[in-house]
Write an enzyme that holds these catalytic residues in place. Structure first.
Site, short mmCIF file in Angstrom:
data_model
loop_
_atom_site.label_atom_id
_atom_site.label_comp_id
_atom_site.label_asym_id
_atom_site.label_seq_id
_atom_site.Cartn_x
_atom_site.Cartn_y
_atom_site.Cartn_z
CE1 TYR A 1 -3.67 -2.09 5.40
CE2 TYR A 1 -3.26 0.13 4.56
CZ TYR A 1 -3.53 -1.21 4.34
OH TYR A 1 -3.65 -1.67 3.05
CB THR B 1 -0.90 0.01 1.26
OG1 THR B 1 -1.48 1.31 1.41
CG2 THR B 1 -0.13 -0.29 2.53
N1 LIG Z 1 -8.87 -1.72 -1.15
C1 LIG Z 1 -7.88 -0.83 -1.22
O1 LIG Z 1 -8.07 0.35 -1.58
C2 LIG Z 1 -6.47 -1.26 -0.86
C3 LIG Z 1 -5.45 -0.30 -0.93
C4 LIG Z 1 -4.14 -0.68 -0.62
C5 LIG Z 1 -3.87 -1.99 -0.27
N2 LIG Z 1 -4.87 -2.90 -0.18
C6 LIG Z 1 -4.56 -4.26 0.23
O2 LIG Z 1 -5.18 -5.18 -0.64
C7 LIG Z 1 -5.55 -6.35 0.06
C8 LIG Z 1 -7.00 -6.67 -0.24
O3 LIG Z 1 -7.82 -5.58 0.14
P1 LIG Z 1 -9.40 -5.64 -0.08
O4 LIG Z 1 -9.87 -4.24 -0.26
O5 LIG Z 1 -9.73 -6.66 -1.11
O6 LIG Z 1 -9.86 -6.14 1.36
P2 LIG Z 1 -11.03 -7.20 1.75
O7 LIG Z 1 -11.28 -7.01 3.19
O8 LIG Z 1 -12.17 -7.10 0.80
O9 LIG Z 1 -10.29 -8.59 1.50
C9 LIG Z 1 -9.39 -9.15 2.43
C10 LIG Z 1 -9.70 -10.62 2.53
O10 LIG Z 1 -8.79 -11.20 3.49
C11 LIG Z 1 -9.53 -12.11 4.30
N3 LIG Z 1 -8.89 -12.21 5.61
C12 LIG Z 1 -8.78 -11.26 6.56
N4 LIG Z 1 -8.17 -11.77 7.65
C13 LIG Z 1 -7.86 -13.06 7.36
C14 LIG Z 1 -7.23 -14.10 8.07
N5 LIG Z 1 -6.79 -13.92 9.34
N6 LIG Z 1 -7.09 -15.31 7.47
C15 LIG Z 1 -7.54 -15.51 6.20
N7 LIG Z 1 -8.16 -14.56 5.49
C16 LIG Z 1 -8.32 -13.35 6.06
C17 LIG Z 1 -10.91 -11.51 4.42
O11 LIG Z 1 -11.91 -12.45 4.78
C18 LIG Z 1 -11.12 -10.93 3.02
O12 LIG Z 1 -11.75 -11.85 2.15
C19 LIG Z 1 -5.27 -6.09 1.53
O13 LIG Z 1 -4.08 -6.76 1.88
C20 LIG Z 1 -5.09 -4.59 1.60
O14 LIG Z 1 -4.19 -4.22 2.61
C21 LIG Z 1 -6.17 -2.56 -0.47
#
Ligand SMILES: NC(=O)c1ccc[n+]([C@@H]2O[C@H](COP(=O)([O-])OP(=O)(O)OC[C@H]3O[C@@H](n4cnc5c(N)ncnc54)[C@H](O)[C@@H]3O)[C@@H](O)[C@H]2O)c1
Length: 327
Positions: free
Chosen positions: A144, A120
């Site tokens: 985070y 990120t």
């Molecule tokens: N959405 C954004 O704008 C954004 C920006 C920067 C980085 N990210 C990164 O992208 C990744 C995905 O983000 P997203 O928006 O799809 O989030 P999201 O919450 O939709 O998806 C995350 C997934 O991880 C699973 N998860 C969480 N804890 C867990 C655990 N202990 N064991 C197994 N599974 C687990 C959740 O059930 C979920 O399906 C993340 O790592 C996030 O940090 C997202």
């Protein structure tokens, strides 16, 4: 699907992970989702099997890797909300740092070499210069971002002693939805800008909380760089190819280089809603940076990656259609 080579997709039931699974399947792979469904959705796992498990459970990860013999891992599983990380840092260290530790161990034990990781722009902290390049100082201003930086550091350290190659993809603001409407953004609770504006525009939320109106920006609201989720996952497929061809480990920004203020995003959603959106002006949230805009030239050059859907209109339109279809 039979005979396709597997890619382990941690967090494949989530927003970005489910779009990645769709793209992986389209590219001829079998996406195997590893997810505990704590934040994701079973119905979002449509392009390959779901293996339930906690990302901190190294033995379970190892068993799933032995079962599917994946070519590589895409690691999306994690906790993502900056505000939650300020209130409850422990679960962020447990999931984002402990999860990476368990994953790298399982990859080492099963001989899986290539890892594409969701990092990120929060690893940079407050911008000292804009646009942000990958060599900008890494000084996160919230837990985070700190946990994501630690996970990056852990990959670099493990790569010294084990056969590991990684791409740390530093996302800016991901938004939009699958244009076919097969998956979209559904965080609970939803704290992201575009979906919250749309939910307000559709009358499913009373008002939109606007955090911070006194930033030193054109209209006082924070500036962000929005990348369409479809373009984002395209970069993941390219990063996978890059690693499989033996490319060395690296970190890449994924953004467009164009910054929009929150008020500009509000206007874009109001154009779709056909009228004003009720906005509640609130103070700044702890841990929110003033302006985050990517220099994404490295990703463009190394991956030959050129975002095609990331103009603000396409982003909000695809997201709008997805939310309408959710009823
Ligand atoms: N959405 C954004 O704008 C954004 C920006 C920067 C980085 N990210 C990164 O992208 C990744 C995905 O983000 P997203 O928006 O799809 O989030 P999201 O919450 O939709 O998806 C995350 C997934 O991880 C699973 N998860 C969480 N804890 C867990 C655990 N202990 N064991 C197994 N599974 C687990 C959740 O059930 C979920 O399906 C993340 O790592 C996030 O940090 C997202």
């Amino acid at each position: 699907m039979s005979g396709a080579e597997a890619i382990l997709v941690t967090g494949g039931a989530g927003y970005v992970g489910s779009h990645a699974c769709k793209s992986l399947a389209a590219a001829g792979y079998l996406p195997v989702t590893f997810d505990d469904l704590s934040r994701g959705h079973k119905e979002a796992v449509r392009w390959g099997p779901l293996e339930r498990g906690d990302i901190g459970d190294g033995a379970r990860l190892e068993a799933v890797m032995k079962q599917y013999n994946p070519l590589a891992v895409m690691h999306f599983a994690g906790l993502i909300e900056v505000g939650e990380s300020v209130v409850n840092p422990a679960i962020f260290y447990e999931t984002n740092v402990g999860g990476m530790l368990a994953l790298l161990g399982a990859m080492g034990r099963t001989g899986v070499r290539d890892l594409v990781f969701s990092s990120t722009c929060a690893v940079y902290g407050a911008a000292q210069s804009l646009p942000l390049r990958e060599d900008h100082p890494l000084l996160p201003i919230n837990p985070y971002g700190a946990t994501k930086l630690m996970a990056e550091r852990m990959m670099a350290d493990f790569a010294l002693g084990q056969d590991l190659q990684f791409a740390a993809l530093r996302y800016f603001n991901v938004a939009g939805a699958d244009p076919d409407g097969e998956t979209g953004e559904a965080h609970h609770p939803e704290t992201h800008l575009v979906p919250n504006l749309i939910l307000t525009g559709l009358g499913r939320r009373e008002s939109f909380d606007l955090f911070g109106t006194d930033f030193a920006t054109a209209d006082g609201t924070a500036v962000r760089d929005f990348i369409h989720v479809v373009d984002l996952v395209d970069a993941h497929i390219r990063a996978l190819d890059y690693l499989r061809e033996g490319g060395p480990s690296l970190a890449l920004n994924l953004g467009t280089g164009a910054g929009f203020t929150v008020r500009q995003v509000i206007s874009a959603v109001e154009a779709l809603a056909g009228g004003p959106i009720k906005v509640k002006e609130c103070g700044r949230r702890p841990g929110d940076a003033e302006e985050l805009v990517a220099d994404a030239q490295k990703a463009q050059a190394v991956l030959d990656w050129h975002p095609a859907m990331s103009d603000l209109k396409a982003i909000v339109e695809t997201a709008w259609r997805w939310h309408i279809a959710q009823g």
